[in-house]
Design an enzyme around this catalytic site. Sequence first.
Site, PDB file in Angstrom:
ATOM      1  N   ASN A 209      -5.919  -4.978   2.737  1.00 12.63           N
ATOM      2  CA  ASN A 209      -5.961  -6.325   2.165  1.00 12.63           C
ATOM      3  C   ASN A 209      -6.625  -7.284   3.158  1.00 12.63           C
ATOM      4  OD1 ASN A 209      -3.832  -7.496   3.945  1.00 12.63           O
ATOM      5  ND2 ASN A 209      -2.627  -5.891   2.950  1.00 12.63           N
ATOM      6  N   ALA A 273       3.546  -9.430   8.323  1.00  9.96           N
ATOM      7  CA  ALA A 273       2.479  -8.512   7.902  1.00  9.96           C
ATOM      8  C   ALA A 273       2.308  -8.478   6.387  1.00  9.96           C
ATOM      9  CB  ALA A 273       2.797  -7.103   8.407  1.00  9.96           C
ATOM     10  N   LYS A 287     -13.975  14.132   3.815  1.00  9.16           N
ATOM     11  CA  LYS A 287     -14.512  13.052   2.982  1.00  9.16           C
ATOM     12  C   LYS A 287     -14.716  13.543   1.548  1.00  9.16           C
ATOM     13  CE  LYS A 287     -18.388   9.944   2.573  1.00  9.16           C
ATOM     14  NZ  LYS A 287     -19.819   9.841   2.782  1.00  9.16           N
ATOM     15  N   PRO A 305       7.228   2.259   1.823  1.00  9.45           N
ATOM     16  CA  PRO A 305       8.577   1.717   2.093  1.00  9.45           C
ATOM     17  C   PRO A 305       8.487   0.213   2.259  1.00  9.45           C
ATOM     18  CG  PRO A 305       7.661   2.762   4.055  1.00  9.45           C
ATOM     19  CD  PRO A 305       6.720   3.069   2.925  1.00  9.45           C
ATOM     20  N   ASP A 306       9.543  -0.486   1.880  1.00 14.31           N
ATOM     21  CA  ASP A 306       9.595  -1.941   2.078  1.00 14.31           C
ATOM     22  C   ASP A 306      10.266  -2.196   3.434  1.00 14.31           C
ATOM     23  OD1 ASP A 306      10.287  -4.694   2.074  1.00 14.31           O
ATOM     24  OD2 ASP A 306      10.001  -4.702  -0.111  1.00 14.31           O
ATOM     25  N   LYS A 339      12.217 -13.529  -4.071  1.00 13.51           N
ATOM     26  CA  LYS A 339      12.032 -12.585  -2.953  1.00 13.51           C
ATOM     27  C   LYS A 339      13.183 -12.659  -1.962  1.00 13.51           C
ATOM     28  CE  LYS A 339       7.263 -11.580  -3.026  1.00 13.51           C
ATOM     29  NZ  LYS A 339       5.917 -11.969  -2.731  1.00 13.51           N
ATOM     30  N   LYS A 343      14.906  -9.124  -1.337  1.00 14.05           N
ATOM     31  CA  LYS A 343      14.726  -8.446  -0.048  1.00 14.05           C
ATOM     32  C   LYS A 343      15.981  -8.480   0.820  1.00 14.05           C
ATOM     33  CE  LYS A 343      10.031  -8.199  -0.419  1.00 14.05           C
ATOM     34  NZ  LYS A 343       9.067  -7.188  -0.044  1.00 14.05           N
TER      35      LYS A 343
HETATM   36  N1  CTP Z   1       6.911  -6.479   3.063  1.00 17.56           N
HETATM   37  C1  CTP Z   1       7.340  -5.385   3.786  1.00 17.56           C
HETATM   38  N2  CTP Z   1       7.071  -4.130   3.342  1.00 17.56           N
HETATM   39  C2  CTP Z   1       6.412  -3.938   2.187  1.00 17.56           C
HETATM   40  C3  CTP Z   1       5.970  -5.055   1.428  1.00 17.56           C
HETATM   41  C4  CTP Z   1       6.226  -6.303   1.889  1.00 17.56           C
HETATM   42  O1  CTP Z   1       7.929  -5.567   4.859  1.00 17.56           O
HETATM   43  N3  CTP Z   1       6.174  -2.711   1.780  1.00 17.56           N
HETATM   44  C5  CTP Z   1       7.262  -7.819   3.530  1.00 17.56           C
HETATM   45  C6  CTP Z   1       6.103  -8.678   3.971  1.00 17.56           C
HETATM   46  O2  CTP Z   1       5.867  -8.525   5.360  1.00 17.56           O
HETATM   47  C7  CTP Z   1       6.612 -10.086   3.646  1.00 17.56           C
HETATM   48  C8  CTP Z   1       7.491  -9.856   2.417  1.00 17.56           C
HETATM   49  O3  CTP Z   1       7.844  -8.484   2.438  1.00 17.56           O
HETATM   50  O4  CTP Z   1       7.456 -10.562   4.665  1.00 17.56           O
HETATM   51  C9  CTP Z   1       6.863 -10.192   1.098  1.00 17.56           C
HETATM   52  O5  CTP Z   1       5.595  -9.583   1.009  1.00 17.56           O
HETATM   53  P1  CTP Z   1       4.668  -9.898  -0.241  1.00 17.56           P
HETATM   54  O6  CTP Z   1       3.417  -9.088  -0.102  1.00 17.56           O
HETATM   55  O7  CTP Z   1       4.559 -11.379  -0.464  1.00 17.56           O
HETATM   56  O8  CTP Z   1       5.527  -9.392  -1.428  1.00 17.56           O
HETATM   57  P2  CTP Z   1       5.801  -7.969  -2.015  1.00 17.56           P
HETATM   58  O9  CTP Z   1       7.138  -7.525  -1.577  1.00 17.56           O
HETATM   59  O10 CTP Z   1       4.650  -7.066  -1.686  1.00 17.56           O
HETATM   60  O11 CTP Z   1       5.854  -8.323  -3.546  1.00 17.56           O
HETATM   61  P3  CTP Z   1       4.645  -8.756  -4.532  1.00 17.56           P
HETATM   62  O12 CTP Z   1       3.424  -8.026  -4.020  1.00 17.56           O
HETATM   63  O13 CTP Z   1       5.125  -8.287  -5.853  1.00 17.56           O
HETATM   64  O14 CTP Z   1       4.521 -10.234  -4.450  1.00 17.56           O
END
Ligand code: CTP
Length: 403
Positions: A209, A273, A287, A305-306, A339, A343
């Site tokens: 991204n 991040a 490739k 993983p989140d 969120k 979270k």
């Molecule tokens: N984040 C994380 N791990 C992931 C996705 C997100 O730690 N796999 C954390 C990001 O660092 C940020 C928060 O979660 O602090 C929200 O990230 P964001 O990209 O805004 O949201 P998403 O959880 O990805 O949800 P969406 O894309 O549906 O808005």
Amino acid sequence: MTQSHSVLLIVGGGIAAYKTPELVRQLAKRGIGCRVIVTEAGSHFVAPLALASVTGHEVHTKLLDLTAEARMGHIELSRSADLIVVAPATADLMAKAASGFANDLASTALLATDKPVMMAPAMNVRMWDHPATRRNLATLMADGVTFIGPDEGEMACGEFGPGRMAEPDVIADAIATRLTGSRALAGRHVLITAGPTVEPLDPVRFLSNRSSGKQGYALAAALASLGARVTLVSGPTGLACPPGVERTNVETARQMLAACQAALPADVFVAVAAVADWRPAETHTRKLKLKGAASMPPLKLAENPDILATLSAPGMHRPGLVVGFAAETNDVEAHAQAKLAAKGCDWIVANDVSGDVMGGDSNAILLVTASGTETLPRQAKTVIAGELAARIAAHLTARHPQT
Ligand code: CTP
């Protein structure tokens, strides 16, 4: 008022120089004394006599001035202060400081000092955006110089954008915090993620991204400058590691999670991040070839993983304060509230990324906590970082005083 700290104020040649007598007054109100150097160009915008009147000291203008040198040499001038402040920091002064020039009193004092340096830039928006100034800014930040501003707004030249010097009271507050509160996070460990993650499909292709890492790096620098031990787990950014910060470089979300878990325990976790939500389900070691493929290869994705949710979950090593970021393009507050709940973190810093926030130098945020929301208007990412670091320090001090 007795003055417990002193700064050396270097006034560059910009229209904002006329605000420096007010800056000196604001510093005096906070018990901070001032010695002043004015550049040749600066003396066209503010009378050295005016600065001498408000500081109560001789104002220094020339490098080769035997009389002034006999009273206080330029080396002593730059070393006797607790902090060097350049305001306004013009493009020219930034370039000189970044390159190590010493061809006038201001640049010589900046090169001769071993004290921390803070700069309040002020210049035309195009000069601020010019690649040369960007390079100088990056060099100075890597050298440990901290920045306050510039603000965005209407400029003396009639253009609009970032380039206005921060207001004197804001600069004075930043100086006071730096001088008096600089150890507010001493003894605390802050873990912070920044930048994008990169999820490989094959040896040459990946999913990622537009995150530049600038906000996360600025926050890491601001937290370290308050005395915290900062572990920065970073995706690929090309940014220099801020001074005093320990960095672990990673590429993928899974590596980022593992590096964060390895860095625990921490008093604070800040997830800045932009983690890729998905990765290619399969990473090919060779490739993928266009020739010979029967059809377009299907791109299967697996969920990453989140990291934020994982580290927010109750457990022995849950940091006392967990802060997430929310990148949104619409309904910012509603999504941020959702969120926060989803979270399990304590605060969400939400920003609207529909404009040029990703990759840009300024940001506007909405801080959402259990006790309400607070808006921080669009400012340089370094200023937003300072504000957030100050709130984190205040929260820790109130909730978990050091024993
Ligand atoms: N984040 C994380 N791990 C992931 C996705 C997100 O730690 N796999 C954390 C990001 O660092 C940020 C928060 O979660 O602090 C929200 O990230 P964001 O990209 O805004 O949201 P998403 O959880 O990805 O949800 P969406 O894309 O549906 O808005």
